[in-house]
Design a protein around this motif. Structure first.
Motif, PDB file in Angstrom:
ATOM      1  N   LEU A 190      -6.914   9.316  -2.378  1.00  9.77           N
ATOM      2  CA  LEU A 190      -6.835   8.217  -2.962  1.00  9.77           C
ATOM      3  C   LEU A 190      -7.225   8.269  -4.273  1.00  9.77           C
ATOM      4  N   PHE A 191      -7.969   9.347  -4.708  1.00 11.02           N
ATOM      5  CA  PHE A 191      -8.459   8.633  -6.444  1.00 11.02           C
ATOM      6  C   PHE A 191      -7.629   8.825  -7.494  1.00 11.02           C
ATOM      7  N   ILE A 192      -6.369   9.466  -7.439  1.00 10.27           N
ATOM      8  CA  ILE A 192      -4.704   9.829  -8.584  1.00 10.27           C
ATOM      9  C   ILE A 192      -4.343   8.824  -7.821  1.00 10.27           C
ATOM     10  N   PRO A 193      -4.442   8.351  -7.027  1.00  7.82           N
ATOM     11  CA  PRO A 193      -3.370   6.955  -6.211  1.00  7.82           C
ATOM     12  C   PRO A 193      -3.514   6.160  -6.872  1.00  7.82           C
ATOM     13  N   SER A 194      -5.353   5.719  -6.647  1.00  5.56           N
ATOM     14  CA  SER A 194      -6.116   4.474  -7.669  1.00  5.56           C
ATOM     15  C   SER A 194      -5.905   4.372  -9.013  1.00  5.56           C
ATOM     16  N   LEU A 195      -5.677   5.182  -9.340  1.00 10.99           N
ATOM     17  CA  LEU A 195      -5.772   4.868 -10.999  1.00 10.99           C
ATOM     18  C   LEU A 195      -4.686   4.346 -11.605  1.00 10.99           C
ATOM     19  N   ALA A 196      -4.123   5.823 -11.089  1.00  8.84           N
ATOM     20  CA  ALA A 196      -2.337   4.916 -11.336  1.00  8.84           C
ATOM     21  C   ALA A 196      -1.944   3.744 -11.164  1.00  8.84           C
ATOM     22  N   VAL A 197      -2.150   3.471  -9.712  1.00  9.78           N
ATOM     23  CA  VAL A 197      -2.177   1.362  -9.663  1.00  9.78           C
ATOM     24  C   VAL A 197      -3.011   0.903 -10.581  1.00  9.78           C
ATOM     25  N   THR A 198      -3.726   1.041 -10.986  1.00 10.74           N
ATOM     26  CA  THR A 198      -4.624   0.743 -11.466  1.00 10.74           C
ATOM     27  C   THR A 198      -4.266   0.131 -13.605  1.00 10.74           C
ATOM     28  N   VAL A 199      -4.073   1.805 -13.625  1.00 13.47           N
ATOM     29  CA  VAL A 199      -3.148   1.335 -14.883  1.00 13.47           C
ATOM     30  C   VAL A 199      -1.925   0.980 -15.118  1.00 13.47           C
TER      31      VAL A 199
ATOM     32  N   PHE B  72       1.092  -1.042  -0.787  1.00 10.76           N
ATOM     33  CA  PHE B  72      -0.053   0.396   0.051  1.00 10.76           C
ATOM     34  C   PHE B  72       0.962   1.370  -0.196  1.00 10.76           C
ATOM     35  N   LEU B  73       1.983   0.862   1.154  1.00 18.05           N
ATOM     36  CA  LEU B  73       3.217   2.559   0.496  1.00 18.05           C
ATOM     37  C   LEU B  73       3.667   2.670  -0.484  1.00 18.05           C
ATOM     38  N   VAL B  74       4.114   1.248  -0.745  1.00 15.12           N
ATOM     39  CA  VAL B  74       4.969   1.541  -2.324  1.00 15.12           C
ATOM     40  C   VAL B  74       3.955   2.401  -3.406  1.00 15.12           C
ATOM     41  N   ALA B  75       2.258   1.747  -3.519  1.00 15.15           N
ATOM     42  CA  ALA B  75       1.161   2.343  -4.049  1.00 15.15           C
ATOM     43  C   ALA B  75       1.773   3.963  -4.136  1.00 15.15           C
ATOM     44  N   LEU B  76       1.400   4.168  -2.553  1.00 17.38           N
ATOM     45  CA  LEU B  76       1.438   5.406  -2.185  1.00 17.38           C
ATOM     46  C   LEU B  76       2.763   6.685  -3.060  1.00 17.38           C
ATOM     47  N   LYS B  77       3.891   5.780  -2.724  1.00 10.22           N
ATOM     48  CA  LYS B  77       4.762   6.809  -2.941  1.00 10.22           C
ATOM     49  C   LYS B  77       4.819   6.654  -4.939  1.00 10.22           C
ATOM     50  N   LYS B  78       4.466   5.906  -5.612  1.00 16.04           N
ATOM     51  CA  LYS B  78       4.306   6.260  -7.005  1.00 16.04           C
ATOM     52  C   LYS B  78       2.983   6.995  -6.715  1.00 16.04           C
ATOM     53  N   TYR B  79       2.473   8.149  -6.139  1.00 18.92           N
ATOM     54  CA  TYR B  79       1.260   7.847  -6.051  1.00 18.92           C
ATOM     55  C   TYR B  79       0.533   9.274  -7.582  1.00 18.92           C
ATOM     56  N   ALA B  80       0.972   9.415  -8.181  1.00 20.31           N
ATOM     57  CA  ALA B  80       1.091   9.862  -9.564  1.00 20.31           C
ATOM     58  C   ALA B  80       1.638   9.045 -11.098  1.00 20.31           C
ATOM     59  N   THR B  81       2.377   7.866 -10.482  1.00 21.92           N
ATOM     60  CA  THR B  81       3.081   7.415 -11.485  1.00 21.92           C
ATOM     61  C   THR B  81       2.199   6.412 -12.506  1.00 21.92           C
ATOM     62  N   PHE B  82       2.209   6.883 -13.458  1.00 22.96           N
ATOM     63  CA  PHE B  82       1.278   6.282 -14.586  1.00 22.96           C
ATOM     64  C   PHE B  82       1.992   5.568 -15.439  1.00 22.96           C
TER      65      PHE B  82
ATOM     66  N   ALA C 284      -0.094  -8.317  -6.177  1.00 25.70           N
ATOM     67  CA  ALA C 284       0.367  -7.804  -5.165  1.00 25.70           C
ATOM     68  C   ALA C 284       0.574  -6.924  -4.351  1.00 25.70           C
ATOM     69  N   GLU C 285       0.743  -5.827  -5.597  1.00 25.16           N
ATOM     70  CA  GLU C 285       0.741  -4.330  -5.258  1.00 25.16           C
ATOM     71  C   GLU C 285      -0.571  -3.600  -5.439  1.00 25.16           C
ATOM     72  N   TYR C 286      -0.799  -3.715  -6.681  1.00 23.57           N
ATOM     73  CA  TYR C 286      -2.366  -3.330  -6.724  1.00 23.57           C
ATOM     74  C   TYR C 286      -3.700  -4.308  -5.476  1.00 23.57           C
ATOM     75  N   TRP C 287      -3.340  -5.728  -5.054  1.00 24.73           N
ATOM     76  CA  TRP C 287      -4.335  -5.893  -4.708  1.00 24.73           C
ATOM     77  C   TRP C 287      -4.687  -5.521  -2.729  1.00 24.73           C
ATOM     78  N   TYR C 288      -3.049  -5.203  -2.718  1.00 27.19           N
ATOM     79  CA  TYR C 288      -2.964  -4.706  -0.953  1.00 27.19           C
ATOM     80  C   TYR C 288      -3.557  -3.598  -1.083  1.00 27.19           C
ATOM     81  N   PHE C 289      -3.421  -2.187  -2.221  1.00 25.83           N
ATOM     82  CA  PHE C 289      -3.400  -1.481  -2.103  1.00 25.83           C
ATOM     83  C   PHE C 289      -5.145  -1.397  -2.385  1.00 25.83           C
ATOM     84  N   VAL C 290      -5.389  -2.338  -3.015  1.00 30.71           N
ATOM     85  CA  VAL C 290      -7.457  -2.714  -3.043  1.00 30.71           C
ATOM     86  C   VAL C 290      -7.765  -2.529  -1.663  1.00 30.71           C
ATOM     87  N   LEU C 291      -7.612  -3.651  -1.224  1.00 24.36           N
ATOM     88  CA  LEU C 291      -7.634  -4.214   0.169  1.00 24.36           C
ATOM     89  C   LEU C 291      -7.194  -3.086   1.122  1.00 24.36           C
ATOM     90  N   PHE C 292      -6.584  -2.490   1.516  1.00 23.71           N
ATOM     91  CA  PHE C 292      -6.182  -1.385   2.897  1.00 23.71           C
ATOM     92  C   PHE C 292      -7.196  -0.294   2.258  1.00 23.71           C
TER      93      PHE C 292
END
Length: 123
Positions: A64-73, A4-14, A21-29
């Motif tokens: 978390l709108f932009i981080p969720s878009l970024a991790v999904t992309v 989850f923290l890894v995904a947040l560190k890549k806040y707007a990295t598309f 694991a990165e995607y689903w743990y982000f979704v879980l938390f």
């Protein structure tokens, strides 16, 4: 929690790729935090039945709108698909199912157009 923290560190990295694991743990938390904040909204009276969202849940969603878009992309990139496939979610029911199937799939083997395999070796 680390993913989850890894995904947040890549806040707007598309660009790049995100393994499952990165995607689903982000979704879980994200969902755990959202449920906890929704309970707090309900207890404090800041839940709006008209909006279907409370103050704290709304702030989390906004933050978390932009981080969720970024991790999904990045997850779509990992499966070898363009991030534009995210727009399929606007197709009622079928779009959500297709997007779920795409995000559950394993990484594309080896390097692809979006970067090296995040698992390090060919899957």
């Amino acid at each position: 929690m680390n993913w989850f923290l890894v995904a947040l560190k890549k806040y707007a990295t598309f660009s790049g790729r995100a393994q499952r694991a990165e995607y689903w743990y982000f979704v879980l938390f994200y969902l755990i935090i959202f449920v906890v904040l929704s309970i707090i909204d309900g207890l404090t009276g800041s839940f709006s039945a008209d909006a279907g969202l409370g103050l704290l849940g709304g702030l989390l969603t906004l933050a978390l709108f932009i981080p969720s878009l970024a991790v999904t992309v990045r997850r779509l990139h990992d499966t070898g698909r363009s991030g534009w496939w995210l727009l399929i979610a606007f197709v009622p029911l079928v779009g959500a199912i297709v997007l779920l199937v795409f995000t559950v799939q394993d990484s594309a083997a080896g390097d692809n157009a979006y970067g090296p395999n995040p698992k390090g070796s060919a899957a």
